[in-house]
Design a protein around this motif. Sequence first.
Motif, PDB file in Angstrom:
ATOM      1  N   ASP A   1       7.225 -24.932 -23.803  1.00 58.15           N
ATOM      2  CA  ASP A   1       5.942 -25.739 -23.580  1.00 58.15           C
ATOM      3  C   ASP A   1       6.279 -27.076 -22.664  1.00 58.15           C
ATOM      4  OD1 ASP A   1       6.911 -27.351 -25.785  1.00 58.15           O
ATOM      5  OD2 ASP A   1       5.007 -26.841 -26.955  1.00 58.15           O
ATOM      6  N   GLY A   2       7.535 -27.144 -22.439  1.00 58.83           N
ATOM      7  CA  GLY A   2       7.883 -28.342 -21.914  1.00 58.83           C
ATOM      8  C   GLY A   2       8.495 -29.552 -22.771  1.00 58.83           C
ATOM      9  N   GLU A   3       7.991 -29.572 -24.016  1.00 57.11           N
ATOM     10  CA  GLU A   3       8.227 -30.662 -25.073  1.00 57.11           C
ATOM     11  C   GLU A   3       9.695 -30.787 -25.191  1.00 57.11           C
ATOM     12  OE1 GLU A   3       6.318 -32.971 -26.270  1.00 57.11           O
ATOM     13  OE2 GLU A   3       4.654 -32.002 -24.859  1.00 57.11           O
ATOM     14  N   ARG A   4      10.291 -31.905 -25.714  1.00 59.06           N
ATOM     15  CA  ARG A   4      11.449 -32.055 -25.925  1.00 59.06           C
ATOM     16  C   ARG A   4      11.983 -31.116 -26.875  1.00 59.06           C
ATOM     17  NH1 ARG A   4      10.842 -38.196 -27.712  1.00 59.06           N
ATOM     18  NH2 ARG A   4      10.436 -37.744 -29.609  1.00 59.06           N
ATOM     19  N   ASP A   5      13.246 -30.806 -27.012  1.00 51.49           N
ATOM     20  CA  ASP A   5      13.900 -30.033 -28.221  1.00 51.49           C
ATOM     21  C   ASP A   5      15.046 -30.593 -28.655  1.00 51.49           C
ATOM     22  OD1 ASP A   5      14.148 -27.896 -29.986  1.00 51.49           O
ATOM     23  OD2 ASP A   5      14.768 -26.267 -28.539  1.00 51.49           O
ATOM     24  N   LEU A   6      14.702 -31.201 -29.766  1.00 52.97           N
ATOM     25  CA  LEU A   6      15.754 -32.156 -30.341  1.00 52.97           C
ATOM     26  C   LEU A   6      17.113 -31.416 -30.966  1.00 52.97           C
ATOM     27  CD1 LEU A   6      13.953 -34.708 -31.911  1.00 52.97           C
ATOM     28  CD2 LEU A   6      14.882 -34.826 -29.883  1.00 52.97           C
ATOM     29  N   ASP A   7      18.328 -31.893 -30.719  1.00 53.18           N
ATOM     30  CA  ASP A   7      19.537 -31.179 -31.252  1.00 53.18           C
ATOM     31  C   ASP A   7      20.259 -31.983 -32.124  1.00 53.18           C
ATOM     32  OD1 ASP A   7      20.014 -28.575 -29.493  1.00 53.18           O
ATOM     33  OD2 ASP A   7      19.219 -29.995 -28.294  1.00 53.18           O
ATOM     34  N   ILE A   8      20.808 -31.286 -33.344  1.00 50.48           N
ATOM     35  CA  ILE A   8      21.694 -32.301 -34.226  1.00 50.48           C
ATOM     36  C   ILE A   8      23.049 -32.289 -33.919  1.00 50.48           C
ATOM     37  CG2 ILE A   8      22.273 -32.079 -36.788  1.00 50.48           C
ATOM     38  CD1 ILE A   8      19.585 -30.732 -37.255  1.00 50.48           C
ATOM     39  N   ALA A   9      23.701 -33.365 -34.260  1.00 55.09           N
ATOM     40  CA  ALA A   9      25.121 -33.717 -34.202  1.00 55.09           C
ATOM     41  C   ALA A   9      25.576 -34.763 -35.119  1.00 55.09           C
ATOM     42  CB  ALA A   9      25.465 -34.051 -32.662  1.00 55.09           C
ATOM     43  N   ARG A  10      26.634 -34.331 -35.810  1.00 54.92           N
ATOM     44  CA  ARG A  10      27.295 -35.300 -36.490  1.00 54.92           C
ATOM     45  C   ARG A  10      27.890 -36.610 -35.765  1.00 54.92           C
ATOM     46  NH1 ARG A  10      31.307 -32.218 -40.378  1.00 54.92           N
ATOM     47  NH2 ARG A  10      31.946 -34.292 -40.842  1.00 54.92           N
ATOM     48  N   VAL A  11      27.980 -37.738 -36.202  1.00 52.47           N
ATOM     49  CA  VAL A  11      28.516 -39.005 -35.592  1.00 52.47           C
ATOM     50  C   VAL A  11      29.597 -39.446 -36.192  1.00 52.47           C
ATOM     51  CG1 VAL A  11      27.976 -41.246 -34.666  1.00 52.47           C
ATOM     52  CG2 VAL A  11      26.214 -39.571 -34.757  1.00 52.47           C
TER      53      VAL A  11
END
Length: 180
Positions: A113-123
Amino acid sequence: MPEDVATDNDFTVSDVWDYPVHDEWEVALDLLQELGDGWTAPTGFWEELGRAAGMLGLERSREWCWWRGAETRVGVIRADLALRPAGETFRRTPIPGAGVLRPMWDIGNRREDGERDLDIARVWVEFAGDLAPGARAPVRLLPLTSARWRHLTPGDRITLYETAVAGGTATILEVQPPSA
């Protein structure tokens, strides 16, 4: 460095072995970690170093070795992270530096739908135990789904989210593919 080509400035296997003989295990471990930075060490190398660090009670070193082992499987992503000041986000305390925090990131991926798709990453905060609100430091990121991060290149800007409000921005410094 192989003994037959080593200069006076290089360290060799004999040098590393000399430290445990004198009960200087932590120095030997540090040298081996540096050795792993200079070549593409296999995952087993990092797992064994992590096990040794744990047996010596060196928890941060153990976690670092396990982190590096994971990077051989998923790749290396380094970035320059700038956190927003404490008054601008919910975070009032420093983020822990040893790969504990697993925030969401806007790395440019979009849903249908064009909305941002967040991703997970450890820091992992390089060269420091933590990163205070408003501070800036080089970090390493270990994505939950590494394939979704492969489009990133040095210079790309990504955004850290712990809540609906952006908590910081990072500029990608380095991206290396998996070596395992």
